[in-house]
Motif scaffolding. Structure first.
Motif, PDB file in Angstrom:
ATOM      1  N   TRP A  19       0.824  -1.209   0.000  1.00  0.00           N
ATOM      2  CA  TRP A  19       0.000   0.000   0.000  1.00  0.00           C
ATOM      3  C   TRP A  19       0.860   1.263   0.000  1.00  0.00           C
ATOM      4  N   THR A  20       1.974   1.220   0.688  1.00  0.00           N
ATOM      5  CA  THR A  20       2.877   2.376   0.696  1.00  0.00           C
ATOM      6  C   THR A  20       3.452   2.616  -0.691  1.00  0.00           C
ATOM      7  N   VAL A  21       3.891   1.551  -1.336  1.00  0.00           N
ATOM      8  CA  VAL A  21       4.465   1.672  -2.675  1.00  0.00           C
ATOM      9  C   VAL A  21       3.410   2.179  -3.659  1.00  0.00           C
ATOM     10  N   LEU A  22       2.192   1.651  -3.572  1.00  0.00           N
ATOM     11  CA  LEU A  22       1.133   2.113  -4.474  1.00  0.00           C
ATOM     12  C   LEU A  22       0.795   3.590  -4.245  1.00  0.00           C
ATOM     13  N   THR A  23       0.798   4.006  -2.987  1.00  0.00           N
ATOM     14  CA  THR A  23       0.535   5.418  -2.682  1.00  0.00           C
ATOM     15  C   THR A  23       1.634   6.298  -3.256  1.00  0.00           C
ATOM     16  N   LEU A  24       2.875   5.866  -3.122  1.00  0.00           N
ATOM     17  CA  LEU A  24       3.988   6.628  -3.697  1.00  0.00           C
ATOM     18  C   LEU A  24       3.883   6.691  -5.217  1.00  0.00           C
ATOM     19  N   PHE A  25       3.526   5.579  -5.837  1.00  0.00           N
ATOM     20  CA  PHE A  25       3.391   5.569  -7.293  1.00  0.00           C
ATOM     21  C   PHE A  25       2.229   6.439  -7.761  1.00  0.00           C
ATOM     22  N   ALA A  26       1.159   6.482  -7.001  1.00  0.00           N
ATOM     23  CA  ALA A  26       0.054   7.368  -7.362  1.00  0.00           C
ATOM     24  C   ALA A  26       0.511   8.820  -7.308  1.00  0.00           C
ATOM     25  N   GLY A  27       1.262   9.164  -6.272  1.00  0.00           N
ATOM     26  CA  GLY A  27       1.791  10.519  -6.163  1.00  0.00           C
ATOM     27  C   GLY A  27       2.732  10.855  -7.301  1.00  0.00           C
ATOM     28  N   VAL A  28       3.613   9.927  -7.624  1.00  0.00           N
ATOM     29  CA  VAL A  28       4.548  10.157  -8.724  1.00  0.00           C
ATOM     30  C   VAL A  28       3.790  10.279 -10.045  1.00  0.00           C
ATOM     31  N   SER A  29       2.805   9.434 -10.261  1.00  0.00           N
ATOM     32  CA  SER A  29       2.035   9.474 -11.507  1.00  0.00           C
ATOM     33  C   SER A  29       1.317  10.804 -11.686  1.00  0.00           C
ATOM     34  N   TYR A  30       0.633  11.249 -10.653  1.00  0.00           N
ATOM     35  CA  TYR A  30      -0.075  12.521 -10.749  1.00  0.00           C
ATOM     36  C   TYR A  30       0.907  13.694 -10.817  1.00  0.00           C
TER      37      TYR A  30
END
Length: 142
Positions: free
Chosen positions: A116-127
């Motif tokens: 979940w932490t990695v996915l949250t970071l990737f969402a932030g990076v993507s946006y």
């Protein structure tokens, strides 16, 4: 004398930086909200009670609805935070996150933290990247 307004050096760069950081925060926040809904069991009932045919229907219908809900949430939040225009970020952010999933990038960063932490970071990076690559839309005249 010219009628051209004086712009401070770095004004555009600062606006782009703010656009990227705010977009990243909104993207991460949006995924945190989806994770909370999942962990709270709000989505379990729908996913766990589906057969294979219903699961495909869930992917074909549910995923676009989730993307639409995400866009309807992210757009107004970005607009309220003075990010203009919001539509390129709202459309590009989920595509970049989907590409990261397609290329299995979150799995390559598993040592950073839990899933979940990695996915949250990737969402932030993507946006955030969406905010950066769509920054030229800020230059369009109104």
């Amino acid at each position: 004398m010219t009628d051209t307004p004086h712009r401070a050096p770095g004004g555009f760069a600062f606006k782009v930086l703010v656009r990227v950081l705010v977009s990243a925060a909104v993207g991460s926040g949006l995924l945190i909200a989806w994770i909370w809904a999942y962990r709270a069991g709000l989505l379990d009932r729908v996913v766990n009670e589906t057969s294979l045919g219903a699961f495909i229907l869930l992917i074909v219908v549910g995923l676009p609805i989730a993307l639409l809900v995400s866009a309807l949430l992210a757009g107004p939040v970005l607009w309220l935070l003075k990010v203009r225009p919001v539509w390129p970020i709202v459309l590009t952010g989920p595509i970049l996150l989907g590409l990261a999933h397609y290329f299995k990038l979150p799995e390559q960063f598993a040592d950073v933290g839990d899933k979940w932490t990695v996915l949250t970071l990737f969402a932030g990076v993507s946006y955030g990247v969406a905010g950066l690559i769509t920054a030229p839309t800020m230059l369009r005249k109104k």
